[in-house]
Design a protein around this motif. Structure first.
Motif, PDB file in Angstrom:
ATOM      1  N   HIS A 217       0.832  -1.207   0.000  1.00  0.00           N
ATOM      2  CA  HIS A 217       0.000   0.000   0.000  1.00  0.00           C
ATOM      3  C   HIS A 217       0.873   1.266   0.000  1.00  0.00           C
ATOM      4  O   HIS A 217       0.571   2.241  -0.706  1.00  0.00           O
ATOM      5  N   LEU A 218       1.919   1.253   0.804  1.00  0.00           N
ATOM      6  CA  LEU A 218       2.827   2.402   0.849  1.00  0.00           C
ATOM      7  C   LEU A 218       3.502   2.620  -0.497  1.00  0.00           C
ATOM      8  O   LEU A 218       3.660   3.761  -0.957  1.00  0.00           O
ATOM      9  N   ASP A 219       3.906   1.540  -1.145  1.00  0.00           N
ATOM     10  CA  ASP A 219       4.540   1.683  -2.461  1.00  0.00           C
ATOM     11  C   ASP A 219       3.579   2.269  -3.484  1.00  0.00           C
ATOM     12  O   ASP A 219       3.956   3.147  -4.273  1.00  0.00           O
ATOM     13  N   PHE A 220       2.346   1.807  -3.498  1.00  0.00           N
ATOM     14  CA  PHE A 220       1.372   2.374  -4.438  1.00  0.00           C
ATOM     15  C   PHE A 220       1.151   3.863  -4.155  1.00  0.00           C
ATOM     16  O   PHE A 220       1.052   4.681  -5.071  1.00  0.00           O
ATOM     17  N   ALA A 221       1.072   4.215  -2.868  1.00  0.00           N
ATOM     18  CA  ALA A 221       0.864   5.618  -2.509  1.00  0.00           C
ATOM     19  C   ALA A 221       2.066   6.478  -2.897  1.00  0.00           C
ATOM     20  O   ALA A 221       1.914   7.596  -3.409  1.00  0.00           O
ATOM     21  N   ASN A 243       3.443  -3.665  -7.012  1.00  0.00           N
ATOM     22  CA  ASN A 243       2.840  -4.727  -7.807  1.00  0.00           C
ATOM     23  C   ASN A 243       3.554  -6.055  -7.613  1.00  0.00           C
ATOM     24  O   ASN A 243       2.913  -7.108  -7.508  1.00  0.00           O
ATOM     25  N   THR A 244       4.885  -6.016  -7.584  1.00  0.00           N
ATOM     26  CA  THR A 244       5.649  -7.252  -7.430  1.00  0.00           C
ATOM     27  C   THR A 244       5.323  -7.940  -6.107  1.00  0.00           C
ATOM     28  O   THR A 244       5.110  -9.159  -6.054  1.00  0.00           O
ATOM     29  N   LEU A 245       5.247  -7.156  -5.040  1.00  0.00           N
ATOM     30  CA  LEU A 245       4.926  -7.725  -3.733  1.00  0.00           C
ATOM     31  C   LEU A 245       3.487  -8.225  -3.702  1.00  0.00           C
ATOM     32  O   LEU A 245       3.198  -9.317  -3.186  1.00  0.00           O
ATOM     33  N   ARG A 246       2.580  -7.449  -4.252  1.00  0.00           N
ATOM     34  CA  ARG A 246       1.172  -7.859  -4.258  1.00  0.00           C
ATOM     35  C   ARG A 246       0.993  -9.152  -5.055  1.00  0.00           C
ATOM     36  O   ARG A 246       0.187 -10.010  -4.690  1.00  0.00           O
ATOM     37  N   ARG A 247       1.748  -9.280  -6.140  1.00  0.00           N
ATOM     38  CA  ARG A 247       1.614 -10.463  -7.000  1.00  0.00           C
ATOM     39  C   ARG A 247       2.007 -11.746  -6.269  1.00  0.00           C
ATOM     40  O   ARG A 247       1.488 -12.823  -6.586  1.00  0.00           O
ATOM     41  N   THR A 248       2.885 -11.634  -5.265  1.00  0.00           N
ATOM     42  CA  THR A 248       3.291 -12.828  -4.514  1.00  0.00           C
ATOM     43  C   THR A 248       2.177 -13.354  -3.623  1.00  0.00           C
ATOM     44  O   THR A 248       2.247 -14.495  -3.151  1.00  0.00           O
ATOM     45  N   ARG A 249       1.156 -12.541  -3.386  1.00  0.00           N
ATOM     46  CA  ARG A 249       0.090 -12.922  -2.453  1.00  0.00           C
ATOM     47  C   ARG A 249      -1.180 -13.389  -3.159  1.00  0.00           C
ATOM     48  O   ARG A 249      -2.194 -13.633  -2.497  1.00  0.00           O
ATOM     49  N   ILE A 250      -1.162 -13.465  -4.480  1.00  0.00           N
ATOM     50  CA  ILE A 250      -2.358 -13.869  -5.212  1.00  0.00           C
ATOM     51  C   ILE A 250      -2.021 -14.997  -6.173  1.00  0.00           C
ATOM     52  O   ILE A 250      -0.869 -15.161  -6.586  1.00  0.00           O
ATOM     53  N   ALA A 251      -3.040 -15.746  -6.524  1.00  0.00           N
ATOM     54  CA  ALA A 251      -2.883 -16.824  -7.507  1.00  0.00           C
ATOM     55  C   ALA A 251      -3.641 -16.424  -8.760  1.00  0.00           C
ATOM     56  O   ALA A 251      -4.870 -16.299  -8.733  1.00  0.00           O
ATOM     57  N   TYR A 252      -2.927 -16.185  -9.839  1.00  0.00           N
ATOM     58  CA  TYR A 252      -3.568 -15.853 -11.111  1.00  0.00           C
ATOM     59  C   TYR A 252      -2.783 -16.505 -12.230  1.00  0.00           C
ATOM     60  O   TYR A 252      -1.547 -16.416 -12.267  1.00  0.00           O
ATOM     61  N   ASP A 253      -3.496 -17.157 -13.134  1.00  0.00           N
ATOM     62  CA  ASP A 253      -2.877 -17.832 -14.271  1.00  0.00           C
ATOM     63  C   ASP A 253      -3.501 -17.261 -15.535  1.00  0.00           C
ATOM     64  O   ASP A 253      -4.668 -17.530 -15.845  1.00  0.00           O
ATOM     65  N   SER A 399      -2.948   2.297 -16.230  1.00  0.00           N
ATOM     66  CA  SER A 399      -3.782   2.832 -15.159  1.00  0.00           C
ATOM     67  C   SER A 399      -4.135   1.739 -14.158  1.00  0.00           C
ATOM     68  O   SER A 399      -4.195   1.979 -12.953  1.00  0.00           O
ATOM     69  N   ASN A 400      -4.343   0.527 -14.649  1.00  0.00           N
ATOM     70  CA  ASN A 400      -4.579  -0.599 -13.743  1.00  0.00           C
ATOM     71  C   ASN A 400      -3.325  -0.953 -12.961  1.00  0.00           C
ATOM     72  O   ASN A 400      -3.399  -1.320 -11.784  1.00  0.00           O
ATOM     73  N   PHE A 401      -2.178  -0.876 -13.601  1.00  0.00           N
ATOM     74  CA  PHE A 401      -0.918  -1.195 -12.936  1.00  0.00           C
ATOM     75  C   PHE A 401      -0.670  -0.247 -11.757  1.00  0.00           C
ATOM     76  O   PHE A 401      -0.052  -0.631 -10.764  1.00  0.00           O
ATOM     77  N   LYS A 402      -1.166   0.975 -11.864  1.00  0.00           N
ATOM     78  CA  LYS A 402      -0.993   1.961 -10.788  1.00  0.00           C
ATOM     79  C   LYS A 402      -2.026   1.806  -9.678  1.00  0.00           C
ATOM     80  O   LYS A 402      -1.932   2.477  -8.650  1.00  0.00           O
ATOM     81  N   GLN A 403      -3.003   0.945  -9.901  1.00  0.00           N
ATOM     82  CA  GLN A 403      -4.144   0.854  -8.998  1.00  0.00           C
ATOM     83  C   GLN A 403      -4.051  -0.364  -8.108  1.00  0.00           C
ATOM     84  O   GLN A 403      -3.834  -1.474  -8.588  1.00  0.00           O
ATOM     85  N   HIS A 404      -4.231  -0.179  -6.818  1.00  0.00           N
ATOM     86  CA  HIS A 404      -4.367  -1.329  -5.938  1.00  0.00           C
ATOM     87  C   HIS A 404      -5.842  -1.548  -5.646  1.00  0.00           C
ATOM     88  O   HIS A 404      -6.545  -0.628  -5.246  1.00  0.00           O
ATOM     89  N   TYR A 405      -6.304  -2.774  -5.867  1.00  0.00           N
ATOM     90  CA  TYR A 405      -7.702  -3.116  -5.628  1.00  0.00           C
ATOM     91  C   TYR A 405      -7.821  -3.874  -4.317  1.00  0.00           C
ATOM     92  O   TYR A 405      -7.009  -4.747  -4.020  1.00  0.00           O
ATOM     93  N   ALA A 406      -8.856  -3.539  -3.555  1.00  0.00           N
ATOM     94  CA  ALA A 406      -9.043  -4.217  -2.268  1.00  0.00           C
ATOM     95  C   ALA A 406      -9.208  -5.718  -2.468  1.00  0.00           C
ATOM     96  O   ALA A 406      -8.633  -6.527  -1.746  1.00  0.00           O
ATOM     97  N   ARG A 407      -9.998  -6.094  -3.481  1.00  0.00           N
ATOM     98  CA  ARG A 407     -10.182  -7.497  -3.821  1.00  0.00           C
ATOM     99  C   ARG A 407     -10.460  -7.606  -5.306  1.00  0.00           C
ATOM    100  O   ARG A 407     -10.969  -6.694  -5.926  1.00  0.00           O
ATOM    101  N   GLY A 408     -10.159  -8.775  -5.866  1.00  0.00           N
ATOM    102  CA  GLY A 408     -10.428  -9.004  -7.276  1.00  0.00           C
ATOM    103  C   GLY A 408      -9.359  -8.395  -8.167  1.00  0.00           C
ATOM    104  O   GLY A 408      -8.347  -7.875  -7.700  1.00  0.00           O
TER     105      GLY A 408
END
Length: 521
Positions: A217-221, A243-253, A399-408
């Motif tokens: 969250h701090l990095d996005f801000a 984004n790199t850190l957030r990507r480690t916490r989700i499963a997406y293929d 614009s999506n890359f700059k955005q952190h979403y709470a979920r989804g």
């Protein structure tokens, strides 16, 4: 509602609780399963296993486990509170509220329960009731930073921007490392951080005791802070780190999305459309505004919701939920009978009615991800309007890359994933246009900005609505807006953000490659 270790617990259960507390899920899971193999009736262990399932998004598994825990221990208030949270996260707010009333009766002084109830009220459009509940909680427990944070979200939603900012600042005064509060300020898109703000965020990042969630969250801000200062180098470094850190916490293929689109295209054939012509639910009520997130769908919604015959609701979770119940989806749509299609359409309308607040004949569902369900929408609701809100591929993806979403939106934390997702979205919509020409109305975001009145008139015509001047004065509409664009649509149309990606072009090679030919469309 995390599990707190209790020193009086058996040692095995204590170890599992400590691992769960430290988010070491790979350690906690085998410990809990081994414990439950010895004692399958231990409600505390079942509750912890449910919490573990919830943390990785397995909400149905978590619900099943929690219902078992409550069955074994009806007075287990913590398990009932967890069950309410899991129901809320499955977009079943009415059920969550019913549980929460009983939980709050048992533990009236627990601010977490009231906080969740207020969030559930907000999910159902009860914003003023939610705000009153937050204010009561904060009057009794004014040192809860996360309650101030949630209160700020609700104030922002109803357009009380300055009060929302004050609530976020109050949260930060109580907990300066609360990354979600810093990001919430950045996410308003109108706040400019000063030197002291940047120093505070950098100091928080430098601490060893700050967890991953606060860090990304701090990095996005900070990415937004340096973007506002036109420092693309430092800005991109923070966006990339977040984004790199957030990507480690989700499963997406990404390959799964591609396969899904392949199957959807194969299912939606001219023969199927001919065979199903005239079937489904005939109601014309819904207007689906869909496409990529950050493509201007909130602007389109605000324009339409300014019409006297159209009600704006929110991003409704109902069509994806219905789709999940169809066997072998999306292939399975070909096997749906006329009765099944009609029932799906009627079921959708019943679910959506929970969000209705007026008697206007039409309402908007602006869940962007509904693009993946356009074949089902057409078959089940053939008279619904479908609007594809589309934006320049690179501008939209960045614009999506700059955005952190709470979920989804799990695809949004990698430039490669983003490009592939956008490409698959366009592939399906292109197929729909080929087999159902004219069924979907395309709103080009850049054209809407450049020639607003002509595009608004075309949009209204596509929805069989007469032109109303209020649709051009959409920024004067004081309706609640729950998305990241809430503050942007409260201003007149402008070109802010159109070329925001250009300073970052040196780092966007992976995105261009992933987009392929679509990058030039």
């Amino acid at each position: 509602m995390a599990t707190a270790p209790n020193p009086r617990w058996p040692s095995d259960l204590m170890q599992a609780a400590l691992a769960l507390h430290d988010n070491q899920l790979h350690v906690a899971e085998p410990l809990l399963k081994a414990y439950l193999k010895q004692d399958p009736f231990e409600a505390r262990a079942i509750r912890m296993l449910a919490e573990l399932a919830g943390r990785i998004g397995r909400y149905k598994d978590a619900e099943t486990l929690l219902r078992r825990a409550v069955e074994l221990a009806p007075g287990f208030t913590a398990a009932r509170a967890n069950l309410a949270l899991v129901l809320y996260r499955q977009n079943r707010a009415p059920e969550a509220l019913t549980l929460l009333d009983a939980v709050i009766a048992d533990e009236p002084d627990n601010p977490g329960h009231a906080n969740l109830k207020a969030a559930a009220l907000g999910r159902l459009g009860g914003f003023e009731d939610a705000i009153l509940l937050y204010e009561k909680v904060l009057h009794d427990a004014p040192t809860q930073p996360r309650v101030w944070l949630s209160y700020g979200h609700m104030l922002k939603t109803v357009g009380r921007r300055d009060d929302g900012i004050a609530a976020y600042r109050r949260a930060l005064a109580l907990q300066p490392t609360l990354g979600d509060a810093w990001w919430s300020l950045a996410n308003l898109k109108t706040v400019r951080f000063d030197d002291s703000d940047i120093a505070a965020m950098e100091a928080a990042l430098a601490r060893d005791d700050v967890g991953d969630e606060d860090r990304f969250h701090l990095d996005f801000a900070l990415g937004k802070a340096f973007e506002d200062r036109r420092d693309a180098v430092r800005s991109f470094a923070h966006y990339d780190a977040g984004n790199t850190l957030r990507r480690t916490r989700i499963a997406y293929d990404a390959a799964e999305t591609t396969a899904f689109v392949d199957r959807s295209i194969a299912a939606l054939t001219p023969a199927l459309l001919e065979a199903r012509h005239g079937q489904g639910c005939a109601a014309p009520d819904p207007i689906f505004v869909l496409g990529m997130p950050r493509a201007g769908s909130t602007l389109v919604e605000q324009i339409l919701a300014s019409h006297s015959l159209v009600e704006g609701t929110t991003e409704l979770p109902d069509m994806p939920a219905i789709a999940r119940q169809i066997a072998d989806y999306p292939d399975g749509i070909a096997a749906l009978s006329a009765d099944a299609l009609r029932e799906i359409g009627e079921d959708y309308l019943r679910r959506a009615a929970i969000q209705r607040r007026t008697d206007r004949p039409f309402f908007i569902d602006k869940l962007p991800n509904n693009w993946a369900h356009v074949p089902l929408i057409h078959l089940a609701l053939p008279n619904a309007r479908i609007i594809d809100a589309r934006r320049d591929p690179i501008a939209c993806c960045f614009s999506n890359f700059k955005q952190h979403y709470a979920r989804g939106q799990s695809f949004s934390y990698s430039l490669d994933d983003l490009g592939r997702y956008y490409r698959d979205y366009v592939r399906l919509m292109t197929h729909v246009d080929a087999v159902l020409p004219g069924r979907v109305h395309l709103v080009d975001h850049e054209k809407l900005i450049e020639n607003t009145e002509a595009e608004v008139r075309a949009l209204l015509t596509a929805c069989s609505l007469d032109f109303e001047p209020a649709c051009l004065a959409f920024h004067e509409n004081d309706r609640a807006v729950r998305t990241a664009s809430s503050e942007q649509v409260r201003r007149p149309i402008n070109r802010d953000g159109v070329d925001a990606w250009r300073p970052y072009a040196p780092w966007l090679g992976p995105l261009r490659v992933a987009l392929g030919d679509v990058a030039e469309s």
